[in-house]
Write a protein that holds these residues in place. Structure first.
Motif: not given
Lengths: 273, 273
Positions: A145-153, A193-199
């Motif tokens: 459902k996410a438009d974007i998933i932010l990653l980071g430390a 995260l692997q199924p959602h690379r494009e986000k």
């Protein structure tokens, strides 16, 4: 030299602050003292405010600056007699717009933002709730459902950015912290995260800055040590590059800037009118 | 009639949107279509944007309106040749301020908000984190650190208001939902709140509106029924009055307005510069 700046409005004053601060940022000769007066919508309140302007004028021996968004005509006229240097958003631009639109302004305060009645209000609230529910990798099952998933430390600015993306743009933003455990298998994208690379979108930050921020939370810990921060940031950036995840360095940006740049770079469309 | 409005900036565009929307809210003759173009900081980007302005102009057969906060002189000049009706925040006000301050503007984008280096950034982030950690009555042991504790029925706007108070003003805001259980002992202040009376601030909302908002979450439930919402709102308002807790009705307000009014009515001082 100290100089006081008043942001005055018969509404919230948020616009007066925003446009005033943009203009003031272009000058550095003074130490500006900001004071905001919202809801100045009566002559009584205006008289008190003008007294304050006069007092400051006397103390600082230089006329204060007033940025104003006041629709009430009486209040506006009174302020123009205060002796301050006035920057008046409405009086400056409304006549031109009136002419362009062939229509009289309504002179009505407040109604610009989504109130509880509107679709936008619901969307904003839902988006903020989404950011909270999907903060810090707590749940990963809503990622579709996410438009974007932010990653980071940890402490690189993910949570406030997600909340701001929700509040300002109605974007559903989740975030996932890349922790030491994820770094054990070096340079591999964590499984959820692997199924959602494009986000995926990465945040990075100068290691010294990260150490400073972490130090506020847990002083003199391994977590906040320069060495640890350097290692994490370095490895995480390698993952971003290897996996072709777009990312930005948040070090010199505010929450607003980080979020707006993410919108731009990730080609996200705002979901609020 | 449809008319497109461009918010254009070589920064985030947040100021352009804020001042543009304030001005547009004074006119209702058109159906305004908003589009924001942040980071227009090169001639290439400007050329593309001007093409878009020309296309819209042709389609709508009326010149578009551009609200701009552009510091880059070349970009600014190009936009002034676009044929749009231009409202230019910087060109309008900077010369007057230059004269008043006896100093040339820096023409430097971006630096108005607290970046990660500043004390304000830390305070904002800590305040947002405080709102999250102390959301929804989850923990009550940090209430002595709170600047304010918002009360209200479930879905009356507490969480987004707390977050906004943190983000915008650096205020530590906790919130406590008054639930049915609390209402069992009618008109008594829930125990965890009793030592913190002076920090309490209530939200209320029109019961019909509350039912609408709850309906989005759990349609056709007891939770979202008119009867239940009426009962809760009515009882909660009675508690506010009996306990002399200041409160506002959020029904017609946006998150920004609710938060600014709370600041004003609770006499809170902002903790960000």
């Amino acid at each position: 030299m100290q100089r006081t700046v008043f942001f005055v409005s018969d509404g919230t004053g948020i616009t007066a602050e925003s446009f005033g601060q943009s203009l003031l940022a272009q000058f550095e000769g003074y130490e500006f003292q900001h004071v905001t007066f919202p809801y100045i919508d009566s002559t009584v309140k205006t008289i008190h405010l003008i007294e304050k302007i006069h007092n400051i004028h006397k103390v600082e021996q230089i006329r204060p600056v007033v940025f104003m968004t006041v629709l009430n005509e009486e209040v506006s006229q009174m302020l123009h007699t205060s002796g301050a240097f006035i920057i008046d958003l409405f009086q400056t631009f409304l006549p031109g717009l009136e002419h362009e639109f062939g229509q009289h302004p309504l002179y009505r305060t407040g109604k610009k933002r989504s109130t509880t009645h509107s679709h936008s209000y619901h969307r904003r609230i839902e988006a903020v709730q989404f950011a909270l529910d999907n903060d810090d990798g707590a749940r990963t099952r809503n990622y579709d459902k996410a438009d974007i998933i932010l990653l980071g430390a940890s402490r690189s600015g993910k949570t406030p950015s997600c909340i701001y993306l929700g509040l300002q743009f109605g974007i559903f933003a989740a975030n996932y912290p890349i922790t030491e455990e994820d770094l054990d298998e070096p340079l591999k994208l964590p499984k959820p995260l692997q199924p959602h690379r494009e986000k995926l979108f990465g945040l990075t930050i100068h290691p010294g800055r990260l150490a400073g921020i972490r130090h506020e939370r847990r002083p003199h810990s391994r977590y906040s040590s320069s060495q640890q921060c350097q290692l994490e940031v370095h490895t995480i950036e390698q993952i971003y590059r290897k996996e072709h995840i777009p990312y930005i360095n948040s070090t010199d940006y505010s929450v607003e800037e980080i979020s707006t740049r993410i919108m731009d770079l990730a080609h996200l469309k705002r979901r609020l009118k």
